[in-house]
Design an enzyme around this catalytic site. Structure first.
Site, PDB file in Angstrom:
ATOM      1  N   CYS A  51      36.593  43.594  26.562  1.00  0.00           N
ATOM      2  CA  CYS A  51      37.616  43.037  25.685  1.00  0.00           C
ATOM      3  C   CYS A  51      38.463  44.172  25.109  1.00  0.00           C
ATOM      4  O   CYS A  51      37.917  45.139  24.564  1.00  0.00           O
ATOM      5  CB  CYS A  51      36.954  42.252  24.561  1.00  0.00           C
ATOM      6  SG  CYS A  51      38.139  41.613  23.357  1.00  0.00           S
ATOM      7  N   CYS A  54      37.757  44.234  21.113  1.00  0.00           N
ATOM      8  CA  CYS A  54      36.510  44.647  20.457  1.00  0.00           C
ATOM      9  C   CYS A  54      35.553  45.404  21.365  1.00  0.00           C
ATOM     10  O   CYS A  54      34.494  45.828  20.904  1.00  0.00           O
ATOM     11  CB  CYS A  54      35.802  43.434  19.875  1.00  0.00           C
ATOM     12  SG  CYS A  54      35.076  42.354  21.119  1.00  0.00           S
ATOM     13  N   CYS A  69      47.116  34.324  42.142  1.00  0.00           N
ATOM     14  CA  CYS A  69      47.816  33.628  41.054  1.00  0.00           C
ATOM     15  C   CYS A  69      48.617  34.574  40.174  1.00  0.00           C
ATOM     16  O   CYS A  69      49.428  34.133  39.366  1.00  0.00           O
ATOM     17  CB  CYS A  69      46.842  32.806  40.221  1.00  0.00           C
ATOM     18  SG  CYS A  69      45.791  33.765  39.117  1.00  0.00           S
ATOM     19  N   CYS A 100      37.255  35.604  23.689  1.00  0.00           N
ATOM     20  CA  CYS A 100      36.131  36.524  23.481  1.00  0.00           C
ATOM     21  C   CYS A 100      35.248  35.954  22.380  1.00  0.00           C
ATOM     22  O   CYS A 100      35.727  35.649  21.291  1.00  0.00           O
ATOM     23  CB  CYS A 100      36.657  37.904  23.088  1.00  0.00           C
ATOM     24  SG  CYS A 100      35.341  39.048  22.605  1.00  0.00           S
ATOM     25  N   CYS A 103      35.220  38.549  19.086  1.00  0.00           N
ATOM     26  CA  CYS A 103      36.372  38.771  18.192  1.00  0.00           C
ATOM     27  C   CYS A 103      37.352  37.602  18.193  1.00  0.00           C
ATOM     28  O   CYS A 103      38.322  37.626  17.433  1.00  0.00           O
ATOM     29  CB  CYS A 103      37.091  40.074  18.553  1.00  0.00           C
ATOM     30  SG  CYS A 103      38.075  39.997  20.061  1.00  0.00           S
ATOM     31  N   HIS A 106      42.204  35.784  22.431  1.00  0.00           N
ATOM     32  CA  HIS A 106      42.569  34.938  23.579  1.00  0.00           C
ATOM     33  C   HIS A 106      42.529  35.789  24.852  1.00  0.00           C
ATOM     34  O   HIS A 106      43.104  36.876  24.908  1.00  0.00           O
ATOM     35  CB  HIS A 106      43.977  34.384  23.370  1.00  0.00           C
ATOM     36  CG  HIS A 106      44.530  33.673  24.558  1.00  0.00           C
ATOM     37  ND1 HIS A 106      44.198  32.367  24.873  1.00  0.00           N
ATOM     38  CD2 HIS A 106      45.393  34.082  25.517  1.00  0.00           C
ATOM     39  CE1 HIS A 106      44.839  32.014  25.977  1.00  0.00           C
ATOM     40  NE2 HIS A 106      45.576  33.026  26.388  1.00  0.00           N
ATOM     41  N   HIS A 109      42.605  31.371  30.702  1.00  0.00           N
ATOM     42  CA  HIS A 109      42.107  30.012  30.904  1.00  0.00           C
ATOM     43  C   HIS A 109      41.148  30.004  32.094  1.00  0.00           C
ATOM     44  O   HIS A 109      41.187  30.903  32.939  1.00  0.00           O
ATOM     45  CB  HIS A 109      43.262  29.043  31.172  1.00  0.00           C
ATOM     46  CG  HIS A 109      44.146  28.848  29.971  1.00  0.00           C
ATOM     47  ND1 HIS A 109      45.195  29.699  29.691  1.00  0.00           N
ATOM     48  CD2 HIS A 109      44.121  27.921  28.975  1.00  0.00           C
ATOM     49  CE1 HIS A 109      45.781  29.294  28.557  1.00  0.00           C
ATOM     50  NE2 HIS A 109      45.161  28.223  28.120  1.00  0.00           N
ATOM     51  N   ASP A 113      39.225  25.665  40.306  1.00  0.00           N
ATOM     52  CA  ASP A 113      39.683  25.837  41.692  1.00  0.00           C
ATOM     53  C   ASP A 113      39.288  27.198  42.261  1.00  0.00           C
ATOM     54  O   ASP A 113      39.959  27.748  43.126  1.00  0.00           O
ATOM     55  CB  ASP A 113      41.205  25.641  41.763  1.00  0.00           C
ATOM     56  CG  ASP A 113      41.953  26.628  40.863  1.00  0.00           C
ATOM     57  OD1 ASP A 113      41.318  27.571  40.346  1.00  0.00           O
ATOM     58  OD2 ASP A 113      43.172  26.456  40.689  1.00  0.00           O
ATOM     59  N   ARG A 121      37.700  29.631  38.395  1.00  0.00           N
ATOM     60  CA  ARG A 121      38.640  30.763  38.364  1.00  0.00           C
ATOM     61  C   ARG A 121      38.956  31.069  36.910  1.00  0.00           C
ATOM     62  O   ARG A 121      39.709  30.355  36.271  1.00  0.00           O
ATOM     63  CB  ARG A 121      39.919  30.420  39.126  1.00  0.00           C
ATOM     64  CG  ARG A 121      41.046  31.441  38.926  1.00  0.00           C
ATOM     65  CD  ARG A 121      42.207  31.164  39.864  1.00  0.00           C
ATOM     66  NE  ARG A 121      42.783  29.841  39.693  1.00  0.00           N
ATOM     67  CZ  ARG A 121      43.885  29.581  38.960  1.00  0.00           C
ATOM     68  NH1 ARG A 121      44.526  30.556  38.338  1.00  0.00           N
ATOM     69  NH2 ARG A 121      44.338  28.340  38.859  1.00  0.00           N
ATOM     70  N   CYS A 123      41.057  32.930  34.796  1.00  0.00           N
ATOM     71  CA  CYS A 123      42.380  33.524  34.964  1.00  0.00           C
ATOM     72  C   CYS A 123      42.701  34.267  33.665  1.00  0.00           C
ATOM     73  O   CYS A 123      42.989  33.641  32.644  1.00  0.00           O
ATOM     74  CB  CYS A 123      43.359  32.387  35.237  1.00  0.00           C
ATOM     75  SG  CYS A 123      45.036  32.921  35.506  1.00  0.00           S
TER      76      CYS A 123
HETATM   77 FE    FE Z   1      36.696  40.744  21.794  1.00  0.00          FE
END
Ligand code: FE
Length: 137
Positions: A51, A54, A69, A100, A103, A106, A109, A113, A121, A123
């Site tokens: 991440c 963090c 993708c 995560c 922390c 974001h 997603h 598939d 997946r 992504c």
């Molecule tokens: Fe994090």
């Protein structure tokens, strides 16, 4: 990796100081980097993805695959407790957001598939990740 489920809580002002503008936009404001622009999409090195907020280990290179993708794609997280999944109805779509666990940042997603055996997946924005190349010897 620690099994601790203790969350990291920081003020948005502190996150803004710690992160680059792009990392802040993705991790803290649920932004999405433009497809095929992220630094790690085409990364094929062996190592670990952490991440960017963090440092928690999130994904292993062995689970990364070329989805085409435009974002780094993984079949499974490094540990099921490393990430959390949330219903996301933004932009008139129904998606599963991945954050995560430590922390709350974001990440991206998860879509149904992906390749077998998981069929998933993950992504994930490059901006949400830092890559640690496996040390040889
Ligand atoms: Fe994090």
């Amino acid at each position: 990796m620690s099994e601790s489920t203790e969350k990291i809580i920081r003020s948005e002002a502190d996150w803004r100081k710690m992160l680059s503008p792009e990392q802040y936009r993705v991790l803290r404001e649920k932004g999405t980097e433009r497809a095929f622009t992220g630094a790690l999409t085409e990364n094929h090195e062996t190592g670990n993805y952490h991440c960017a907020g963090c440092g928690t280990l999130l994904f292993l290179s062995g689970a990364k695959f070329d989805s085409g993708c435009g974002w780094p794609s993984f079949m499974i997280p490094a540990d099921s407790t490393a990430v959390e999944e949330h219903e996301d109805h933004s932009w008139g779509m129904h998606r599963i957001e991945v954050t995560c666990a430590k922390c709350g940042g974001h990440l991206g997603h998860v879509f149904p598939d992906g390749p077998q055996p998981t069929g998933l997946r993950y992504c994930i924005n490059s901006a949400s990740l830092t890559f640690e190349k496996e040390k040889k010897g």
